[in-house]
Design a protein around this motif. Structure first.
Motif, mmCIF file in Angstrom:
data_model
loop_
_atom_site.group_PDB
_atom_site.id
_atom_site.type_symbol
_atom_site.label_atom_id
_atom_site.label_comp_id
_atom_site.label_asym_id
_atom_site.label_seq_id
_atom_site.Cartn_x
_atom_site.Cartn_y
_atom_site.Cartn_z
ATOM 1 N N GLU A 103 0.825 -1.207 0.000
ATOM 2 C CA GLU A 103 0.000 0.000 0.000
ATOM 3 C C GLU A 103 0.857 1.254 0.000
ATOM 4 O O GLU A 103 0.514 2.249 -0.644
ATOM 5 C CB GLU A 103 -0.940 0.012 1.209
ATOM 6 C CG GLU A 103 -2.292 -0.632 0.994
ATOM 7 C CD GLU A 103 -2.963 -0.257 -0.323
ATOM 8 O OE1 GLU A 103 -3.185 0.954 -0.572
ATOM 9 O OE2 GLU A 103 -3.265 -1.147 -1.102
ATOM 10 N N VAL A 104 1.969 1.224 0.735
ATOM 11 C CA VAL A 104 2.873 2.382 0.753
ATOM 12 C C VAL A 104 3.421 2.633 -0.649
ATOM 13 O O VAL A 104 3.476 3.782 -1.120
ATOM 14 C CB VAL A 104 4.028 2.156 1.753
ATOM 15 C CG1 VAL A 104 5.112 3.222 1.584
ATOM 16 C CG2 VAL A 104 3.504 2.180 3.185
ATOM 17 N N LEU A 105 3.831 1.573 -1.340
ATOM 18 C CA LEU A 105 4.380 1.735 -2.688
ATOM 19 C C LEU A 105 3.317 2.211 -3.670
ATOM 20 O O LEU A 105 3.603 3.030 -4.551
ATOM 21 C CB LEU A 105 5.002 0.420 -3.169
ATOM 22 C CG LEU A 105 6.196 -0.098 -2.371
ATOM 23 C CD1 LEU A 105 6.810 -1.310 -3.053
ATOM 24 C CD2 LEU A 105 7.242 0.978 -2.169
ATOM 25 N N ILE A 106 2.102 1.732 -3.530
ATOM 26 C CA ILE A 106 1.025 2.183 -4.414
ATOM 27 C C ILE A 106 0.684 3.649 -4.128
ATOM 28 O O ILE A 106 0.438 4.436 -5.052
ATOM 29 C CB ILE A 106 -0.204 1.270 -4.264
ATOM 30 C CG1 ILE A 106 0.113 -0.115 -4.847
ATOM 31 C CG2 ILE A 106 -1.423 1.875 -4.974
ATOM 32 C CD1 ILE A 106 -0.952 -1.161 -4.613
ATOM 33 N N ASP A 107 0.690 4.042 -2.865
ATOM 34 C CA ASP A 107 0.502 5.455 -2.532
ATOM 35 C C ASP A 107 1.620 6.300 -3.142
ATOM 36 O O ASP A 107 1.377 7.396 -3.662
ATOM 37 C CB ASP A 107 0.479 5.651 -1.017
ATOM 38 C CG ASP A 107 -0.885 5.424 -0.401
ATOM 39 O OD1 ASP A 107 -1.823 5.035 -1.144
ATOM 40 O OD2 ASP A 107 -1.036 5.630 0.818
ATOM 41 N N ALA A 108 2.848 5.796 -3.064
ATOM 42 C CA ALA A 108 3.975 6.526 -3.643
ATOM 43 C C ALA A 108 3.785 6.706 -5.146
ATOM 44 O O ALA A 108 4.007 7.800 -5.689
ATOM 45 C CB ALA A 108 5.282 5.792 -3.357
ATOM 46 N N LEU A 109 3.372 5.658 -5.830
ATOM 47 C CA LEU A 109 3.127 5.763 -7.268
ATOM 48 C C LEU A 109 1.996 6.732 -7.587
ATOM 49 O O LEU A 109 2.033 7.433 -8.609
ATOM 50 C CB LEU A 109 2.776 4.382 -7.847
ATOM 51 C CG LEU A 109 3.931 3.496 -8.290
ATOM 52 C CD1 LEU A 109 3.394 2.204 -8.888
ATOM 53 C CD2 LEU A 109 4.816 4.220 -9.303
ATOM 54 N N THR A 110 1.007 6.786 -6.720
ATOM 55 C CA THR A 110 -0.095 7.725 -6.916
ATOM 56 C C THR A 110 0.416 9.157 -6.862
ATOM 57 O O THR A 110 0.028 10.002 -7.682
ATOM 58 C CB THR A 110 -1.187 7.502 -5.851
ATOM 59 O OG1 THR A 110 -1.583 6.122 -5.866
ATOM 60 C CG2 THR A 110 -2.405 8.366 -6.120
ATOM 61 N N ILE A 111 1.314 9.436 -5.901
ATOM 62 C CA ILE A 111 1.926 10.767 -5.804
ATOM 63 C C ILE A 111 2.815 11.043 -7.026
ATOM 64 O O ILE A 111 2.860 12.157 -7.548
ATOM 65 C CB ILE A 111 2.763 10.880 -4.515
ATOM 66 C CG1 ILE A 111 1.881 10.732 -3.265
ATOM 67 C CG2 ILE A 111 3.532 12.198 -4.478
ATOM 68 C CD1 ILE A 111 0.861 11.815 -3.079
ATOM 69 N N LEU A 112 3.509 10.015 -7.512
ATOM 70 C CA LEU A 112 4.429 10.182 -8.636
ATOM 71 C C LEU A 112 3.721 10.411 -9.966
ATOM 72 O O LEU A 112 4.271 11.086 -10.853
ATOM 73 C CB LEU A 112 5.317 8.937 -8.776
ATOM 74 C CG LEU A 112 6.401 8.708 -7.732
ATOM 75 C CD1 LEU A 112 7.088 7.372 -7.988
ATOM 76 C CD2 LEU A 112 7.416 9.832 -7.722
ATOM 77 N N LEU A 113 2.550 9.854 -10.132
ATOM 78 C CA LEU A 113 1.877 9.832 -11.434
ATOM 79 C C LEU A 113 1.874 11.174 -12.169
ATOM 80 O O LEU A 113 2.245 11.240 -13.348
ATOM 81 C CB LEU A 113 0.449 9.294 -11.274
ATOM 82 C CG LEU A 113 -0.471 9.358 -12.502
ATOM 83 C CD1 LEU A 113 0.148 8.649 -13.691
ATOM 84 C CD2 LEU A 113 -1.835 8.779 -12.172
ATOM 85 N N PRO A 114 1.464 12.277 -11.544
ATOM 86 C CA PRO A 114 1.452 13.534 -12.292
ATOM 87 C C PRO A 114 2.831 13.990 -12.749
ATOM 88 O O PRO A 114 2.947 14.755 -13.711
ATOM 89 C CB PRO A 114 0.860 14.535 -11.287
ATOM 90 C CG PRO A 114 0.169 13.718 -10.260
ATOM 91 C CD PRO A 114 0.945 12.443 -10.168
ATOM 92 N N TYR A 115 3.880 13.520 -12.065
ATOM 93 C CA TYR A 115 5.233 13.954 -12.383
ATOM 94 C C TYR A 115 5.923 13.068 -13.416
ATOM 95 O O TYR A 115 6.804 13.533 -14.140
ATOM 96 C CB TYR A 115 6.088 13.983 -11.109
ATOM 97 C CG TYR A 115 5.616 14.991 -10.094
ATOM 98 C CD1 TYR A 115 5.973 16.332 -10.192
ATOM 99 C CD2 TYR A 115 4.790 14.609 -9.038
ATOM 100 C CE1 TYR A 115 5.530 17.265 -9.264
ATOM 101 C CE2 TYR A 115 4.342 15.541 -8.103
ATOM 102 C CZ TYR A 115 4.713 16.863 -8.236
ATOM 103 O OH TYR A 115 4.263 17.778 -7.313
ATOM 104 N N ILE A 116 5.563 11.789 -13.472
ATOM 105 C CA ILE A 116 6.288 10.858 -14.352
ATOM 106 C C ILE A 116 5.435 10.324 -15.496
ATOM 107 O O ILE A 116 5.957 9.679 -16.395
ATOM 108 C CB ILE A 116 6.898 9.686 -13.553
ATOM 109 C CG1 ILE A 116 5.828 8.728 -13.027
ATOM 110 C CG2 ILE A 116 7.746 10.202 -12.405
ATOM 111 C CD1 ILE A 116 6.394 7.478 -12.353
ATOM 112 N N GLY A 117 4.121 10.568 -15.463
ATOM 113 C CA GLY A 117 3.249 10.120 -16.536
ATOM 114 C C GLY A 117 2.776 8.681 -16.360
ATOM 115 O O GLY A 117 3.255 7.943 -15.496
#
Length: 228
Positions: A200-214
């Motif tokens: 869940e922590v990694l999925i939350d991290a990816l959610t935060i990253l999405l707007p920045y990395i596409g």
């Protein structure tokens, strides 16, 4: 403010997505969100955005913690991308009346950095995996395993100020942002699990990253997480 004035449509779309919709789905702390954001902006060398993020991060991260996210990135992103960011970080800290240099967070000496780095590698990834990597290095290429142990893990992972969870999460974010590092990303998904960052922590991290990395790099990283 210039973007809001000159490209109001884009500003509204991005602001709604990044600062509203995204945050509805994550439960990690604001402190952790800033570590993630700093890591991805460093990796993308987003200088203006990074300077703003450093300033804002001072609300929840100490100057030392902010600087350690940058230290953590160097072995993965490379000096070419990070060198100027040290100066940008220092400029923001000075503007906020923070005395430099900051207290050293090094815990190793030249004589034991390789040994201490190897200990951390085995702690994160297991004795068998690391020993296999060492044993199976092609002749003449053993130096790269030595560099990993001494430089990447010995010089950086042994530093104080950030926890094992912080450092491995930052590394996951750096690799996901880089793209094309799927083998390393797999290893560091496992490393995150081993230091206490769950799926869940990694999925939350990816959610935060999405707007920045596409989406492409986000979905590639998500597929690797879902292998476990």
């Amino acid at each position: 403010m210039k973007l809001k004035k000159n490209d109001p449509d884009f500003f509204e779309i991005f602001n709604n997505f990044n600062n509203k919709e995204i945050l509805e789905y994550v439960s990690i702390s604001k402190r952790t969100r800033f570590i993630i954001t700093l890591a991805t902006l460093i990796t993308n060398t987003s200088k203006e955005k990074y300077a703003i993020a450093v300033r804002d991060a001072l609300e929840v991260l100490s100057p030392v913690e902010i600087k350690e996210v940058l230290y953590q990135s160097v072995a993965y992103v490379g000096l070419g991308k990070t060198f100027e960011l040290f100066e940008i970080t220092n400029d923001v800290l000075i503007e906020n009346a923070i005395q430099l240099p900051l207290e050293s967070k090094s815990t190793v000496a030249r004589e034991n950095r390789h040994e201490k780095g190897l200990e951390i590698q085995k702690k994160y990834f297991g004795d068998d995996m690391i020993q296999s990597m060492i044993d199976n290095a092609p002749e003449g290429q053993e130096r790269f395993n030595d560099f990993l142990a001494g430089y990447c893990f010995g010089d950086f992972y042994t530093r104080d100020a950030l926890s094992d969870q912080d450092r491995e999460l930052a590394t996951f974010c750096i690799l996901a942002t880089l793209g094309g590092c799927e083998n390393q990303l797999r290893g560091h998904v496992l490393g995150n699990f081993n230091v206490g960052n769950d799926k869940e922590v990694l999925i939350d991290a990816l959610t935060i990253l999405l707007p920045y990395i596409g989406f492409p790099r986000t979905l590639n990283a998500l597929a690797i997480i879902n292998e476990y």
